[in-house]
Write a protein that holds these residues in place. Sequence first.
Motif, PDB file in Angstrom:
ATOM      1  N   GLY A  52       0.822  -1.196   0.000  1.00 13.51           N
ATOM      2  CA  GLY A  52       0.000   0.000   0.000  1.00 13.51           C
ATOM      3  C   GLY A  52       0.856   1.245   0.000  1.00 13.51           C
ATOM      4  N   ARG A  53       0.180   2.377   0.024  1.00 17.10           N
ATOM      5  CA  ARG A  53       0.850   3.680   0.004  1.00 17.10           C
ATOM      6  C   ARG A  53       0.728   4.315   1.386  1.00 17.10           C
ATOM      7  N   ILE A  54       1.847   4.823   1.917  1.00 18.46           N
ATOM      8  CA  ILE A  54       1.856   5.445   3.232  1.00 18.46           C
ATOM      9  C   ILE A  54       1.053   6.740   3.192  1.00 18.46           C
ATOM     10  N   THR A  55       0.159   6.919   4.185  1.00 20.05           N
ATOM     11  CA  THR A  55      -0.764   8.050   4.173  1.00 20.05           C
ATOM     12  C   THR A  55      -0.204   9.308   4.828  1.00 20.05           C
ATOM     13  N   LYS A  56       0.758   9.166   5.732  1.00 18.93           N
ATOM     14  CA  LYS A  56       1.443  10.316   6.336  1.00 18.93           C
ATOM     15  C   LYS A  56       2.779   9.831   6.879  1.00 18.93           C
ATOM     16  N   ASP A  57       3.699  10.753   7.103  1.00 20.21           N
ATOM     17  CA  ASP A  57       5.034  10.386   7.564  1.00 20.21           C
ATOM     18  C   ASP A  57       4.956   9.545   8.834  1.00 20.21           C
ATOM     19  N   ALA A  58       5.820   8.548   8.918  1.00 22.88           N
ATOM     20  CA  ALA A  58       5.878   7.672  10.086  1.00 22.88           C
ATOM     21  C   ALA A  58       6.305   8.460  11.323  1.00 22.88           C
ATOM     22  N   VAL A  59       5.839   7.994  12.480  1.00 20.69           N
ATOM     23  CA  VAL A  59       6.147   8.617  13.753  1.00 20.69           C
ATOM     24  C   VAL A  59       6.769   7.565  14.663  1.00 20.69           C
ATOM     25  N   GLY A 107      13.394  -1.436  14.481  1.00 18.69           N
ATOM     26  CA  GLY A 107      14.400  -0.369  14.464  1.00 18.69           C
ATOM     27  C   GLY A 107      13.782   0.969  14.120  1.00 18.69           C
ATOM     28  N   SER A 108      14.040   1.971  14.943  1.00 15.35           N
ATOM     29  CA  SER A 108      13.422   3.287  14.735  1.00 15.35           C
ATOM     30  C   SER A 108      14.028   4.052  13.570  1.00 15.35           C
ATOM     31  N   LYS A 109      15.213   3.661  13.109  1.00 11.76           N
ATOM     32  CA  LYS A 109      15.838   4.368  11.988  1.00 11.76           C
ATOM     33  C   LYS A 109      15.044   4.201  10.692  1.00 11.76           C
ATOM     34  N   MET A 110      14.217   3.187  10.622  1.00 10.08           N
ATOM     35  CA  MET A 110      13.413   2.950   9.422  1.00 10.08           C
ATOM     36  C   MET A 110      12.426   4.097   9.175  1.00 10.08           C
ATOM     37  N   ALA A 111      12.067   4.815  10.227  1.00 11.86           N
ATOM     38  CA  ALA A 111      11.073   5.888  10.109  1.00 11.86           C
ATOM     39  C   ALA A 111      11.493   6.956   9.102  1.00 11.86           C
ATOM     40  N   GLN A 112      12.793   7.207   8.956  1.00 10.28           N
ATOM     41  CA  GLN A 112      13.260   8.244   8.031  1.00 10.28           C
ATOM     42  C   GLN A 112      12.895   7.937   6.581  1.00 10.28           C
ATOM     43  N   TRP A 113      12.651   6.687   6.255  1.00  7.49           N
ATOM     44  CA  TRP A 113      12.323   6.277   4.890  1.00  7.49           C
ATOM     45  C   TRP A 113      10.819   6.197   4.645  1.00  7.49           C
ATOM     46  N   LEU A 114      10.032   6.182   5.706  1.00  4.77           N
ATOM     47  CA  LEU A 114       8.594   5.961   5.586  1.00  4.77           C
ATOM     48  C   LEU A 114       7.862   7.293   5.532  1.00  4.77           C
ATOM     49  N   LYS A 115       7.898   7.913   4.370  1.00  9.66           N
ATOM     50  CA  LYS A 115       7.290   9.221   4.145  1.00  9.66           C
ATOM     51  C   LYS A 115       5.967   9.077   3.404  1.00  9.66           C
ATOM     52  N   LYS A 116       5.128  10.069   3.556  1.00 10.38           N
ATOM     53  CA  LYS A 116       3.833  10.089   2.884  1.00 10.38           C
ATOM     54  C   LYS A 116       4.019   9.869   1.385  1.00 10.38           C
ATOM     55  N   GLY A 117       3.229   8.954   0.822  1.00  5.56           N
ATOM     56  CA  GLY A 117       3.274   8.683  -0.608  1.00  5.56           C
ATOM     57  C   GLY A 117       4.160   7.517  -0.991  1.00  5.56           C
ATOM     58  N   SER A 143       9.403   2.455  26.177  1.00  2.07           N
ATOM     59  CA  SER A 143      10.107   2.370  27.458  1.00  2.07           C
ATOM     60  C   SER A 143      11.506   2.936  27.239  1.00  2.07           C
ATOM     61  N   ASN A 144      12.354   2.833  28.241  1.00  2.00           N
ATOM     62  CA  ASN A 144      13.700   3.407  28.114  1.00  2.00           C
ATOM     63  C   ASN A 144      14.477   2.851  26.943  1.00  2.00           C
ATOM     64  N   ASP A 145      14.292   1.590  26.632  1.00  2.00           N
ATOM     65  CA  ASP A 145      15.085   0.969  25.567  1.00  2.00           C
ATOM     66  C   ASP A 145      14.254   0.462  24.391  1.00  2.00           C
ATOM     67  N   ARG A 146      12.961   0.767  24.343  1.00  2.00           N
ATOM     68  CA  ARG A 146      12.103   0.271  23.259  1.00  2.00           C
ATOM     69  C   ARG A 146      11.413   1.422  22.546  1.00  2.00           C
ATOM     70  N   GLU A 147      11.450   1.365  21.205  1.00  2.00           N
ATOM     71  CA  GLU A 147      10.749   2.341  20.372  1.00  2.00           C
ATOM     72  C   GLU A 147       9.957   1.592  19.313  1.00  2.00           C
ATOM     73  N   VAL A 148       8.874   2.206  18.885  1.00  2.00           N
ATOM     74  CA  VAL A 148       8.061   1.626  17.826  1.00  2.00           C
ATOM     75  C   VAL A 148       7.833   2.691  16.763  1.00  2.00           C
ATOM     76  N   VAL A 149       7.850   2.264  15.512  1.00  2.00           N
ATOM     77  CA  VAL A 149       7.560   3.156  14.390  1.00  2.00           C
ATOM     78  C   VAL A 149       6.114   2.888  13.980  1.00  2.00           C
ATOM     79  N   SER A 162       7.089  -7.059  10.324  1.00  2.00           N
ATOM     80  CA  SER A 162       8.395  -7.621  10.672  1.00  2.00           C
ATOM     81  C   SER A 162       9.443  -7.306   9.605  1.00  2.00           C
ATOM     82  N   ASN A 163       9.003  -6.942   8.398  1.00  2.00           N
ATOM     83  CA  ASN A 163       9.926  -6.632   7.313  1.00  2.00           C
ATOM     84  C   ASN A 163       9.259  -5.637   6.376  1.00  2.00           C
TER      85      ASN A 163
END
Length: 143
Positions: free
Chosen positions: A19-26, A69-79, A31-37, A109-110
């Motif tokens: 599918g197509r991403i509807t808005k930039d990922a956040v 991995g939270s670094k993936m968020a930089q690639w997940l942009k709207k559109g 917790s202190n050591d866990r992040e989710v995109v 997961s991927n």
Amino acid sequence: MRKDRKNTHLKCCIMEISGRITKDAVTAKVSNDREVVNFSIAINDSYRPKGAEELKKIVTYIDCSYWMGSKMAQWLKKGTVVELFGRIGLNVYNNAEGKALGSLTFHTSNIKILVFPKTENSSSLPAVQKKNTDQDTPDDLPF
């Protein structure tokens, strides 16, 4: 306000959706050591009702989460068009009026990026280095 929230996870194998991403990922810190995109995709589909001449278009929106991995968020942009692998979950809850509601969540997961969005300012996406293959390609191909 959501009340009586229940997470119902469907037991299944790994699924694949595109599918197509509807808005930039956040990125959210859980917790202190866990992040989710978190991001959302739109899946466009169409069908022709029996006896009709026109196609009926439908869009399904699916909320997605990526814990790898939270670094993936930089690639997940709207559109951006993505192919996701993971499992689907169903969140069922009663709203303030007592009405039963639900939403789909895709536990990713991927992620495979298929198409980056066309932008006027290409600097909004991380730089991707392209390999120069001009020297590797012969001038006179047999086809």
